[in-house]
Design a protein around this motif. Structure first.
Motif, PDB file in Angstrom:
ATOM      1  N   VAL A  10       0.834  -1.203   0.000  1.00 19.10           N
ATOM      2  CA  VAL A  10       0.000   0.000   0.000  1.00 19.10           C
ATOM      3  C   VAL A  10       0.867   1.250   0.000  1.00 19.10           C
ATOM      4  O   VAL A  10       0.638   2.197  -0.764  1.00 19.10           O
ATOM      5  N   ASN A  11       1.884   1.265   0.846  1.00 22.05           N
ATOM      6  CA  ASN A  11       2.760   2.432   0.922  1.00 22.05           C
ATOM      7  C   ASN A  11       3.447   2.700  -0.411  1.00 22.05           C
ATOM      8  O   ASN A  11       3.568   3.858  -0.847  1.00 22.05           O
ATOM      9  N   GLU A  12       3.888   1.630  -1.090  1.00 24.96           N
ATOM     10  CA  GLU A  12       4.521   1.795  -2.399  1.00 24.96           C
ATOM     11  C   GLU A  12       3.524   2.358  -3.411  1.00 24.96           C
ATOM     12  O   GLU A  12       3.871   3.217  -4.234  1.00 24.96           O
ATOM     13  N   GLY A  13       2.285   1.874  -3.350  1.00 24.51           N
ATOM     14  CA  GLY A  13       1.265   2.384  -4.248  1.00 24.51           C
ATOM     15  C   GLY A  13       0.954   3.845  -4.001  1.00 24.51           C
ATOM     16  O   GLY A  13       0.801   4.638  -4.945  1.00 24.51           O
ATOM     17  N   LEU A  14       0.876   4.229  -2.736  1.00 18.20           N
ATOM     18  CA  LEU A  14       0.598   5.624  -2.381  1.00 18.20           C
ATOM     19  C   LEU A  14       1.725   6.542  -2.850  1.00 18.20           C
ATOM     20  O   LEU A  14       1.479   7.640  -3.358  1.00 18.20           O
ATOM     21  N   GLU A  15       2.958   6.085  -2.671  1.00 19.22           N
ATOM     22  CA  GLU A  15       4.098   6.892  -3.116  1.00 19.22           C
ATOM     23  C   GLU A  15       4.101   7.052  -4.632  1.00 19.22           C
ATOM     24  O   GLU A  15       4.426   8.129  -5.153  1.00 19.22           O
ATOM     25  N   PHE A  16       3.717   5.993  -5.328  1.00 21.54           N
ATOM     26  CA  PHE A  16       3.677   6.079  -6.792  1.00 21.54           C
ATOM     27  C   PHE A  16       2.637   7.114  -7.243  1.00 21.54           C
ATOM     28  O   PHE A  16       2.912   7.935  -8.133  1.00 21.54           O
ATOM     29  N   ILE A  17       1.461   7.078  -6.650  1.00 24.08           N
ATOM     30  CA  ILE A  17       0.419   8.044  -6.996  1.00 24.08           C
ATOM     31  C   ILE A  17       0.890   9.461  -6.706  1.00 24.08           C
ATOM     32  O   ILE A  17       0.702  10.383  -7.510  1.00 24.08           O
ATOM     33  N   GLN A  18       1.528   9.644  -5.553  1.00 25.40           N
ATOM     34  CA  GLN A  18       2.032  10.966  -5.175  1.00 25.40           C
ATOM     35  C   GLN A  18       3.074  11.460  -6.171  1.00 25.40           C
ATOM     36  O   GLN A  18       3.042  12.624  -6.600  1.00 25.40           O
ATOM     37  N   ASN A  19       3.993  10.582  -6.560  1.00 29.40           N
ATOM     38  CA  ASN A  19       5.046  10.973  -7.500  1.00 29.40           C
ATOM     39  C   ASN A  19       4.483  11.298  -8.883  1.00 29.40           C
ATOM     40  O   ASN A  19       4.909  12.274  -9.525  1.00 29.40           O
ATOM     41  N   ALA A  20       3.532  10.497  -9.338  1.00 31.73           N
ATOM     42  CA  ALA A  20       2.936  10.754 -10.646  1.00 31.73           C
ATOM     43  C   ALA A  20       2.146  12.064 -10.639  1.00 31.73           C
ATOM     44  O   ALA A  20       2.195  12.843 -11.598  1.00 31.73           O
ATOM     45  N   THR A  21       1.437  12.302  -9.537  1.00 32.42           N
ATOM     46  CA  THR A  21       0.666  13.537  -9.418  1.00 32.42           C
ATOM     47  C   THR A  21       1.588  14.752  -9.389  1.00 32.42           C
ATOM     48  O   THR A  21       1.319  15.774 -10.043  1.00 32.42           O
ATOM     49  N   ALA A  22       2.683  14.633  -8.639  1.00 35.66           N
ATOM     50  CA  ALA A  22       3.644  15.742  -8.555  1.00 35.66           C
ATOM     51  C   ALA A  22       4.285  16.017  -9.915  1.00 35.66           C
ATOM     52  O   ALA A  22       4.588  17.163 -10.252  1.00 35.66           O
ATOM     53  N   ALA A  23       4.474  14.952 -10.701  1.00 35.31           N
ATOM     54  CA  ALA A  23       5.071  15.112 -12.032  1.00 35.31           C
ATOM     55  C   ALA A  23       4.044  15.556 -13.070  1.00 35.31           C
ATOM     56  O   ALA A  23       4.398  15.780 -14.229  1.00 35.31           O
ATOM     57  N   GLU A  24       2.782  15.650 -12.639  1.00 33.09           N
ATOM     58  CA  GLU A  24       1.679  16.067 -13.516  1.00 33.09           C
ATOM     59  C   GLU A  24       1.588  15.164 -14.749  1.00 33.09           C
ATOM     60  O   GLU A  24       1.406  15.618 -15.873  1.00 33.09           O
ATOM     61  N   LYS A  25       1.719  13.847 -14.490  1.00 31.40           N
ATOM     62  CA  LYS A  25       1.634  12.877 -15.576  1.00 31.40           C
ATOM     63  C   LYS A  25       0.460  11.937 -15.311  1.00 31.40           C
ATOM     64  O   LYS A  25       0.210  11.545 -14.163  1.00 31.40           O
ATOM     65  N   PRO A  26      -0.267  11.550 -16.357  1.00 30.33           N
ATOM     66  CA  PRO A  26      -1.273  10.503 -16.169  1.00 30.33           C
ATOM     67  C   PRO A  26      -0.563   9.211 -15.814  1.00 30.33           C
ATOM     68  O   PRO A  26       0.578   8.983 -16.229  1.00 30.33           O
ATOM     69  N   PHE A  27      -1.214   8.344 -15.045  1.00 35.04           N
ATOM     70  CA  PHE A  27      -0.521   7.144 -14.601  1.00 35.04           C
ATOM     71  C   PHE A  27      -1.391   5.901 -14.726  1.00 35.04           C
ATOM     72  O   PHE A  27      -2.623   5.958 -14.713  1.00 35.04           O
ATOM     73  N   LEU A  28      -0.705   4.786 -14.858  1.00 32.90           N
ATOM     74  CA  LEU A  28      -1.290   3.441 -14.766  1.00 32.90           C
ATOM     75  C   LEU A  28      -0.643   2.779 -13.560  1.00 32.90           C
ATOM     76  O   LEU A  28       0.585   2.676 -13.493  1.00 32.90           O
ATOM     77  N   LEU A  29      -1.455   2.344 -12.618  1.00 29.16           N
ATOM     78  CA  LEU A  29      -0.939   1.669 -11.425  1.00 29.16           C
ATOM     79  C   LEU A  29      -1.630   0.317 -11.300  1.00 29.16           C
ATOM     80  O   LEU A  29      -2.860   0.243 -11.211  1.00 29.16           O
ATOM     81  N   VAL A  30      -0.842  -0.748 -11.293  1.00 26.13           N
ATOM     82  CA  VAL A  30      -1.356  -2.099 -11.055  1.00 26.13           C
ATOM     83  C   VAL A  30      -0.998  -2.500  -9.634  1.00 26.13           C
ATOM     84  O   VAL A  30       0.190  -2.592  -9.290  1.00 26.13           O
ATOM     85  N   MET A  31      -2.019  -2.685  -8.806  1.00 29.07           N
ATOM     86  CA  MET A  31      -1.823  -3.192  -7.446  1.00 29.07           C
ATOM     87  C   MET A  31      -2.179  -4.679  -7.479  1.00 29.07           C
ATOM     88  O   MET A  31      -3.348  -5.069  -7.436  1.00 29.07           O
TER      89      MET A  31
END
Length: 560
Positions: free
Chosen positions: A253-274
């Protein structure tokens, strides 16, 4: 120009690319969730996806075991087209350091989103290989399949990791007795050779010795499963050995949250597979979930899974991404009936994990929410597939499907939106390994879905299960295939009379479709040869570089 700017400010989601979050559970049964009828375990966060989006009741995987199902999910193609369908007894990639894996020539949905400028992350269980030809080529690694970040298991979770039971004794209860007998015969034979110098005795001893060596090798492998298979990687780096199962969900969960935060900060659309480790055995949760449910450790793990999904959904809301985020939840295959209460619940469905033809192994929960596009609270009873997500993601991000290969997924967006009422799948084919065992038919008119079963699992007489797992090789071929109306007979308990006009008409249509499908499958190199499946001991990693001695390390990012 001012009007255009005003419209963009008022409706930004129309112009921006949607984020995509995929939740895929492991061995979760069709009847395990509240939104699919379970009243004994609480799953409010997962249920919210169905409540706020679309629930699919006839959602099907391409295989009843992990590796082939996941390959089809990522590529939108039946495993038999990609070399990921087993040809023998072994139907999953058992050893993370074998050369078996998803070919890099395949185009995953992550490679599709990559074309559209997405930031792609894969967190959790991969189970689709690592190296191909040499140590360090990472040919099958997630980062070579379109993902920018990976944290998780190259292999899978296993009973052995919990140190209570072993996979080998689950499948062969008399394993140690068999080993002792083989070694005893070998010892006696060697003694006879020593006492009598005869060619006949020598030949017999050579035969016994040749037989005992591979058996001993297998014994060494399975007695050291944790040492050889229990790893966590961050990108290409081994960071934990063996895996600490307690608290693993929290780390994912923590890794997923960090990924979302990083993608949002980079202002990039993201695909996240949990890709969750639950509900595959061995089942272990963090302490705060132990004893939390009234359904034992399976229920505890299910509630921890639900908590994990809830944390990711909460982050999506926190960052204001909810309206323009496509969220999908499913499982790779059905519950594992042979292991009892630790194996999940498939509801009224017949069969389970590893069973070739019954729906219990291939019909799984499937929910999608996308607030800016889909209405909430919709239920779809039409046949759909995990492979359809490939097409849905490609459409959502604005990328065309590959034109140089057969894509078996279909465009289900019109169905999800309610623009059409009939599944885009007229026929669906159900495999066990590389052998076709059943097929579905959804006529273009009416409301029925038919299923023709040509082979059934070789169950223990008088039971509804096999011994630990069912084998595709020993399935029972039916002299007269069985036809079921899957609209009214979910449990496959009332086959249509083989002498009826309905049977004759529908079965002939399906059998013709099976022939057409088989003719469409081009020969491909299989990944499931014994040479590819066998672990490469020279590839085995060790935290301190002294394999097999003291191979212990804890992810420094999560020391506690």
């Amino acid at each position: 120009m001012d009007l255009y700017l005003l419209l963009f400010l008022l409706f930004p989601c129309v112009s921006s690319k949607p984020n995509v979050i995929i939740f895929i559970a492991d061995d979760l049964g069709y009847g395990d969730l509240g939104c699919y009828g379970n009243t004994s375990v609480r799953t409010p966060n997962i249920d919210s996806i169905a409540r706020e989006g679309v629930k699919m009741t006839q959602h099907l995987t391409a295989a009843s075991t992990c590796t082939p199902s996941r390959s089809a999910f990522l590529t939108g193609r039946y495993p038999v087209r990609t070399g990921m369908a087993a040809t023998g007894l072994m139907r999953v990639n058992t050893w993370p350091y074998s050369s078996c894996g998803l070919p890099s020539s395949e185009v995953t949905f992550a490679e599709q989103t990559k074309k559209a400028g997405y930031m792609n992350g894969f967190i959790g269980k991969w189970h689709l290989g690592l190296h191909k030809d040499t140590l360090g080529d990472f040919e099958h690694h997630p980062l070579n399949q379109g993902f920018d970040y990976f944290y998780g298991l190259i292999g899978t979770n296993l009973d052995d990791f919990g140190h209570e039971t072993k996979v080998i004794t689950s499948q062969r209860p008399y394993w140690y007795g068999e080993l002792f007998s083989i070694w005893a015969v070998t010892a006696v034979s060697l003694w006879c050779l020593y006492r009598a110098n005869y060619i006949r005795v020598f030949s017999f001893v050579v035969f016994v010795f040749i037989w005992s060596v591979p058996v001993t090798f297998v014994y060494i492998l399975f007695e050291n499963y944790t040492l050889l298979s229990s790893f966590i990687h961050r990108n290409y780096d081994l960071v934990e050995q063996p895996i600490r199962l307690a608290g693993l969900s929290q780390r994912l969960v923590n890794e997923g949250l960090e990924f979302i935060q990083n993608a949002t900060a980079a202002e990039k659309p993201f695909l996240l597979v949990m890709s969750w480790v639950h509900m595959h055995v061995f089942l272990r949760t963090a302490k705060e979930f132990e004893g939390r449910s009234k359904f034992g450790r399976y229920g505890d793990a299910l509630e921890e899974l639900d908590w994990s999904v809830g944390k990711i959904l909460k982050a999506v809301r926190k960052y204001g991404l909810e309206d323009n985020t496509l969220v999908y939840f499913t499982s790779d295959n059905g519950g594992h009936l042979e292991i009892g209460t630790d194996g999940g619940y498939n509801g009224i469905l017949k069969g389970g994990k590893t069973h070739g033809s019954p729906d219990g192994g291939i019909r799984v929960p499937g929910m999608i929410k996308w607030p800016s596009v889909l209405n909430e609270g919709k239920v779809i009873d039409e046949p759909t597939s995990l492979m359809d997500i490939y097409n849905l993601i490609s459409t959502a991000v604005g990328v065309e499907l590959p034109s140089d290969r057969q894509i078996d997924g279909r465009d289900i967006l019109p169905l999800l939106k309610g623009d059409v009422s009939v599944s885009p799948h007229e026929f669906m084919f159900h495999y066990c390994g590389n052998r076709l065992k059943a097929a579905r038919y959804r006529p273009r008119d009416g409301s029925k879905t038919w299923k023709l079963v040509t082979h059934e699992p070789d169950l223990i007489p008088g039971s509804k299960v096999c011994t630990f797992v069912c084998s595709c090789n020993f399935d029972v071929a039916l002299t007269t295939p069985k036809l079921y109306d899957m609209t009214s007979d979910l449990g496959e308990s009332n086959p249509i009379d083989a002498n009826s006009n309905t049977y004759k008409e529908i079965s002939s249509i399906i059998l013709q479709a099976i022939d057409n499908h088989k003719n469409s499958v081009e020969p491909v190199e299989t990944q499931f040869t014994w040479k590819k499946l066998a672990p490469k001991l020279t590839w085995q990693p060790c935290c301190n570089g002294r394999f097999p001695f003291k191979c212990l390390c804890t992810d420094p990012k999560y020391p506690e």
